[in-house]
Design a protein around this motif. Structure first.
Motif, short mmCIF file in Angstrom:
data_model
loop_
_atom_site.label_atom_id
_atom_site.label_comp_id
_atom_site.label_asym_id
_atom_site.label_seq_id
_atom_site.Cartn_x
_atom_site.Cartn_y
_atom_site.Cartn_z
N MET A 1 0.83 -1.21 0.00
CA MET A 1 0.00 0.00 0.00
C MET A 1 0.86 1.26 0.00
O MET A 1 0.68 2.19 -0.77
CB MET A 1 -0.91 0.00 1.24
N ILE A 2 1.89 1.28 0.91
CA ILE A 2 2.80 2.42 0.97
C ILE A 2 3.59 2.54 -0.32
O ILE A 2 3.74 3.63 -0.88
CB ILE A 2 3.74 2.29 2.18
N SER A 3 4.06 1.39 -0.82
CA SER A 3 4.83 1.40 -2.06
C SER A 3 4.01 1.95 -3.22
O SER A 3 4.50 2.73 -4.03
CB SER A 3 5.33 -0.01 -2.39
N THR A 4 2.74 1.54 -3.29
CA THR A 4 1.87 2.00 -4.37
C THR A 4 1.67 3.51 -4.31
O THR A 4 1.74 4.20 -5.33
CB THR A 4 0.51 1.29 -4.30
N ALA A 5 1.44 4.03 -3.10
CA ALA A 5 1.22 5.47 -2.93
C ALA A 5 2.45 6.27 -3.35
O ALA A 5 2.34 7.27 -4.08
CB ALA A 5 0.86 5.77 -1.48
N PHE A 6 3.62 5.81 -2.93
CA PHE A 6 4.85 6.53 -3.28
C PHE A 6 5.20 6.36 -4.75
O PHE A 6 5.81 7.24 -5.36
CB PHE A 6 6.01 6.09 -2.39
N LEU A 7 4.82 5.22 -5.34
CA LEU A 7 5.05 5.02 -6.76
C LEU A 7 4.21 6.00 -7.57
O LEU A 7 4.69 6.61 -8.54
CB LEU A 7 4.72 3.58 -7.16
N VAL A 8 2.94 6.16 -7.18
CA VAL A 8 2.06 7.11 -7.86
C VAL A 8 2.62 8.53 -7.72
O VAL A 8 2.66 9.31 -8.68
CB VAL A 8 0.64 7.04 -7.28
N LEU A 9 3.09 8.86 -6.51
CA LEU A 9 3.67 10.19 -6.28
C LEU A 9 4.93 10.39 -7.12
O LEU A 9 5.12 11.45 -7.73
CB LEU A 9 4.00 10.34 -4.79
N HIS A 10 5.77 9.37 -7.17
CA HIS A 10 7.02 9.43 -7.93
C HIS A 10 6.74 9.63 -9.42
O HIS A 10 7.34 10.50 -10.07
CB HIS A 10 7.81 8.15 -7.71
N VAL A 11 5.83 8.84 -9.96
CA VAL A 11 5.52 8.91 -11.39
C VAL A 11 4.83 10.23 -11.74
O VAL A 11 5.17 10.89 -12.73
CB VAL A 11 4.63 7.71 -11.82
N SER A 45 8.89 19.69 -8.47
CA SER A 45 8.39 18.38 -8.90
C SER A 45 9.54 17.37 -8.93
O SER A 45 9.35 16.19 -8.56
CB SER A 45 7.71 18.46 -10.27
N MET A 46 10.74 17.80 -9.32
CA MET A 46 11.91 16.91 -9.27
C MET A 46 12.21 16.51 -7.83
O MET A 46 12.50 15.34 -7.54
CB MET A 46 13.12 17.62 -9.88
N ALA A 47 12.15 17.48 -6.91
CA ALA A 47 12.45 17.18 -5.51
C ALA A 47 11.46 16.17 -4.94
O ALA A 47 11.86 15.23 -4.23
CB ALA A 47 12.42 18.48 -4.70
N VAL A 48 10.17 16.34 -5.25
CA VAL A 48 9.16 15.40 -4.77
C VAL A 48 9.37 14.02 -5.38
O VAL A 48 9.31 12.99 -4.68
CB VAL A 48 7.74 15.92 -5.10
N SER A 49 9.65 13.97 -6.68
CA SER A 49 9.88 12.70 -7.35
C SER A 49 11.10 11.98 -6.78
O SER A 49 11.08 10.76 -6.56
CB SER A 49 10.06 12.93 -8.86
N LEU A 50 12.17 12.73 -6.52
CA LEU A 50 13.37 12.13 -5.96
C LEU A 50 13.13 11.61 -4.54
O LEU A 50 13.60 10.53 -4.18
CB LEU A 50 14.51 13.15 -5.96
N ALA A 51 12.41 12.39 -3.73
CA ALA A 51 12.11 11.95 -2.37
C ALA A 51 11.30 10.65 -2.39
O ALA A 51 11.58 9.72 -1.61
CB ALA A 51 11.35 13.04 -1.63
N SER A 53 11.31 8.46 -4.79
CA SER A 53 12.15 7.38 -5.30
C SER A 53 13.07 6.83 -4.22
O SER A 53 13.36 5.63 -4.19
CB SER A 53 12.97 7.87 -6.50
N VAL A 54 13.53 7.69 -3.32
CA VAL A 54 14.37 7.22 -2.21
C VAL A 54 13.57 6.29 -1.30
O VAL A 54 14.06 5.23 -0.88
CB VAL A 54 14.92 8.43 -1.40
N VAL A 55 12.33 6.66 -1.00
CA VAL A 55 11.47 5.81 -0.17
C VAL A 55 11.26 4.45 -0.85
O VAL A 55 11.38 3.39 -0.21
CB VAL A 55 10.11 6.49 0.09
N LEU A 56 10.98 4.47 -2.15
CA LEU A 56 10.76 3.23 -2.89
C LEU A 56 12.02 2.36 -2.90
O LEU A 56 11.94 1.13 -2.75
CB LEU A 56 10.34 3.55 -4.33
#
Length: 211
Positions: A1-11, A45-51, A53-56
């Protein structure tokens, strides 16, 4: 669930960064208000995507993806500093950012050459490590940071961060497109680096003309 949420945020954030970054490349009037507004969208948007991606990369541990995220974060931070700092000498923050990248570059080169990572990472890690290390050395050694050289530094780092965004998009969609793994990692570099070189040559000629 957490991975899915962060994946959506990353993409999602990565797609916004890609769209705004490509817009910045083609729009005229570098440095005007429109450029700065779109640049802020790209940076955040880059900063959010990178953050994300680190979690993932930590949840599904991948030293490779952590290193790439660190490399892209360096480019973003160095590009932002080049836009903000107009003094000739590098500041303490510039030295810290460059020093961290040099350490990461050494790890990336050693990991790739010793086979500590597998697959395409064995090739990609040393290449990105050498590029990151060279840019960090330039940050520490090059004194002229005003006028065209400062703009060249800003453009080079931000376009490098754009390479990271395009690369991430290809890595996600590469299998669907039928691209081999090595192509998804290196094609963006091959395509965007000539534009970086062109901008640097143009700006250095401008600086020489002023001199």
């Amino acid at each position: 669930m957490i991975s899915t949420a962060f994946l959506v945020l990353h993409v999602g954030a990565g797609a916004l960064a890609l769209a705004s970054g490509l817009t910045l490349m083609v729009l005229p009037g570098k440095g005007n208000d429109r450029h700065r507004r779109i640049g802020r969208v790209f940076g955040w948007s880059m900063a959010v995507s990178l953050a994300a991606s680190v979690v993932l990369a930590l949840v599904n541990f991948s030293s490779f993806l952590l290193a790439i995220a660190g490399f892209s974060a360096y480019l973003l931070a160095a590009g932002w500093r080049a836009a903000r700092r107009r003094k000739a000498e590098p500041g303490m923050a510039d030295r810290l950012i460059a020093g961290l990248m040099l350490g990461l570059a050494l790890v990336m080169i050693v990991a790739g050459l010793t086979g500590a990572v597998g697959g395409a990472a064995n090739v990609v890690m040393p290449i990105f490590g050498v590029i990151g290390g060279a840019l960090a050395c330039q940050d520490l050694m090059e004194v002229s940071r005003v006028g065209p050289p400062r703009i060249a530094r800003h453009l080079s780092r931000m376009m490098g961060a754009l390479i990271g965004t395009i690369t991430a998009a290809l890595v996600v969609n590469g299998p669907t497109l039928g691209l081999p793994p090595i192509a998804t990692w290196l094609v963006p570099t091959v395509l965007v680096v000539p534009a970086i070189i062109w901008w640097n040559v143009r700006l250095r000629r401008m600086a020489a003309g002023r001199g």
